[in-house]
Design an enzyme around this catalytic site. Structure first.
Site, mmCIF file in Angstrom:
data_model
loop_
_atom_site.group_PDB
_atom_site.id
_atom_site.type_symbol
_atom_site.label_atom_id
_atom_site.label_comp_id
_atom_site.label_asym_id
_atom_site.label_seq_id
_atom_site.Cartn_x
_atom_site.Cartn_y
_atom_site.Cartn_z
ATOM 1 N N HIS A 1 45.078 23.350 -19.436
ATOM 2 C CA HIS A 1 43.979 23.714 -20.325
ATOM 3 C C HIS A 1 43.427 22.412 -20.918
ATOM 4 C CE1 HIS A 1 42.137 25.437 -23.987
ATOM 5 N NE2 HIS A 1 42.235 26.625 -23.428
ATOM 6 N N ASP B 1 53.301 23.560 -23.011
ATOM 7 C CA ASP B 1 52.218 24.383 -23.547
ATOM 8 C C ASP B 1 52.565 25.843 -23.236
ATOM 9 O OD1 ASP B 1 49.987 25.943 -23.894
ATOM 10 O OD2 ASP B 1 48.600 24.587 -22.866
ATOM 11 N N GLN C 1 50.244 30.728 -22.963
ATOM 12 C CA GLN C 1 50.172 31.957 -22.162
ATOM 13 C C GLN C 1 51.542 32.575 -21.929
ATOM 14 O OE1 GLN C 1 47.537 33.649 -21.299
ATOM 15 N NE2 GLN C 1 46.119 32.128 -22.062
ATOM 16 N N LYS D 1 47.529 34.792 -29.292
ATOM 17 C CA LYS D 1 47.765 35.243 -27.913
ATOM 18 C C LYS D 1 49.042 36.059 -27.797
ATOM 19 C CE LYS D 1 44.892 31.765 -25.819
ATOM 20 N NZ LYS D 1 44.784 30.524 -25.050
ATOM 21 N N CYS E 1 38.291 26.805 -19.727
ATOM 22 C CA CYS E 1 38.800 25.550 -20.319
ATOM 23 C C CYS E 1 39.700 24.796 -19.350
ATOM 24 C CB CYS E 1 39.557 25.792 -21.636
ATOM 25 S SG CYS E 1 38.541 26.475 -22.921
HETATM 26 C C1 LIG Z 1 44.543 29.350 -25.177
HETATM 27 C C2 LIG Z 1 45.266 28.218 -24.562
HETATM 28 C C3 LIG Z 1 45.356 26.985 -25.208
HETATM 29 C C4 LIG Z 1 44.658 26.703 -26.522
HETATM 30 O O1 LIG Z 1 45.110 27.559 -27.502
HETATM 31 P P1 LIG Z 1 44.311 27.651 -28.894
HETATM 32 O O2 LIG Z 1 44.861 28.878 -29.518
HETATM 33 O O3 LIG Z 1 42.855 27.769 -28.541
HETATM 34 O O4 LIG Z 1 44.611 26.411 -29.644
HETATM 35 C C5 LIG Z 1 46.071 25.991 -24.598
HETATM 36 N N1 LIG Z 1 46.686 26.188 -23.428
HETATM 37 C C6 LIG Z 1 46.635 27.360 -22.782
HETATM 38 C C7 LIG Z 1 47.353 27.520 -21.497
HETATM 39 C C8 LIG Z 1 45.923 28.415 -23.323
HETATM 40 O O5 LIG Z 1 45.849 29.569 -22.680
#
Ligand SMILES: *Cc1c(COP(=O)(O)O)cnc(C)c1O
Length: 408
Positions: free
Chosen positions: A125, A202, A205, A228, A366
């Site tokens: 992302h 990260d 998801q 999320k 993104c």
């Molecule tokens: C949504 C997302 C982000 C960013 O998260 P925010 O809540 O917008 O800060 C980063 N990495 C992944 C894989 C995402 O799906």
């Protein structure tokens, strides 16, 4: 269908789902962008403002004590949610993006020097690309990228070739928001540690779909966003190993993060408050606990099993559409399907599905470098959550057939 899981009951917990869009029942398939919130979260949010709104940590009156206790209860819950060893290792942020920026600007700034390398992957992302580009540029370090294959899997052989004594940080996504790929992060972490590199995962998801155990993974940093995982926007978690967080300089200066301030010298607060400058997002953090409770009560293995059923069903149904190509066919996937429809722009698909009451995301999600890898500008993406149904997937398939007839 799984015996302990009744999607009809689950749907009753999400009031927003019960509405029509352009005269059609809403089908919400944009869960990878943000999930809807159960009633318990909405109620926790309003209860906070109705009953115990106060600033936290320094108040000695009853409301301040109650607000502090509830805020800190979310920290304990988040610690359990990802199996961190200590509550001091849980730092509240605004979300995944802020968590990554925090680590890049503190750990990265302190530890990177000219000639060092940071490794990310080809499916990151933007929020796990740009903060590293910024700090690499500042420090004269180099950003290296693990390539991915046509299926949407990381090429681990190539990853091993990138690793060296120069590698200081590896930052990879657990689950791709665009492809659904579940990356073998434990293996990625083990290999990085052999070179003394630290690893940030990260987990934006992954956290709503997979059981997370940061100790078993041996992750050095793990970040995710409340919104999320069925929680409110504006809150996230940064997990960091205590010895790393202890050694890191603060991110922002201000109230709360200090122990003593004079014009000559300031000493910093203990973990995790050292990284929580200013009045935090108390209300959303308090309500975030209700989301974590909701998910853990149902159980992520039960949720994951049901979502996998949806993924299998949707993959088969969508593949039956002539000219539809699924982007991202990794063996290990969560319930995300990105696709392109021959000769039809993803934006048109998004608009026409919305006319049918179906919410999907269209565009680059993104992840522009990933789209470049597949030589496309974007996809249309359906991402499923525990409250989605096979009937809704049928509606998507019918919608796509209609679009093909009209535009194809
Ligand atoms: C949504 C997302 C982000 C960013 O998260 P925010 O809540 O917008 O800060 C980063 N990495 C992944 C894989 C995402 O799906």
């Amino acid at each position: 269908m799984i015996a302990t899981f009744d999607v009809i009951d689950i749907r009753k917990d999400f009031p927003i789902l019960n509405q029509t869009i352009h005269g059609k029942p809403l089908v919400y398939f944009d869960n990878a962008a943000t999930t809807q919130k159960p009633l318990s979260v909405i109620e926790a949010l309003s209860q906070y403002y109705m009953e115990f709104n106060a600033n936290i940590h320094r108040g000695i009156h009853t409301l301040a004590e109650k607000a502090t206790a509830e805020y800190e209860a979310t920290r304990d819950k988040a610690k359990a949610f990802i199996n961190a060893a200590q509550r001091e290792e849980i730092v509240f942020t605004r979300g995944t993006t802020e968590g990554i920026n925090l680590v890049a600007q503190t750990y990265g700034r302190q530890n990177l020097k000219a000639g060092d390398e940071v490794i990310i992957s080809g499916m990151e992302h933007h929020s796990n690309i740009v903060p590293w580009q910024m700090i690499c540029e500042e420090k004269g370090a180099t950003l290296r990228v693990i390539p991915i294959n046509e299926q949407g899997d990381l090429l681990l052989d190539e990853y091993e070739k990138l690793l060296s004594e120069k590698t200081k940080i590896v930052a990879v996504v657990y689950v791709s928001n665009s492809l659904g790929t579940i990356n073998p992060v434990k293996e990625i972490i083990t290999k990085a540690h052999q070179y003394g590199a630290k690893v940030l995962i990260d987990g934006a998801q992954a956290s709503a779909h997979l059981d997370i155990d940061v100790q078993d993974l041996d992750a050095d940093f793990y970040v995710f966003s409340s919104h999320k995982v069925y929680g409110p926007t504006g809150v996230g978690v940064l997990y960091g190993k205590r010895e790393l967080l202890d050694a890191m300089p603060p991110y922002q200066g201000g109230g709360e993060m200090i122990r003593e301030v004079s014009f000559g010298k300031t000493t910093y607060n203990d973990l995790p408050y050292k990284f929580e400058a200013g009045t935090p997002n108390i209300a959303d953090t308090v309500a975030f606990k209700a989301a974590l409770d909701y998910v853990t009560t149902i159980g992520k293995s039960v949720i994951g099993e049901y979502e996998h059923e949806l993924l299998t069903y949707a993959t088969e149904s969508l593949q039956s559409i002539d000219g539809l190509q699924i982007i991202g066919q990794a063996k290990e996937k969560i319930s995300v399907i990105s696709y392109v429809l021959e000769g039809i722009h993803h934006q048109d698909i998004g608009i026409m599905l919305d006319n049918d009451g179906i919410a999907v995301r269209t565009g680059h999600h993104c992840t522009q470098p990933l789209m470049d890898r597949f030589c496309i500008l974007g996809t249309s993406r359906a991402s499923f959550a525990m409250y989605n149904t096979k009937e809704e997937i049928d509606r998507l398939v019918q919608g796509l057939h209609k679009i093909k007839k009209k535009l194809g």
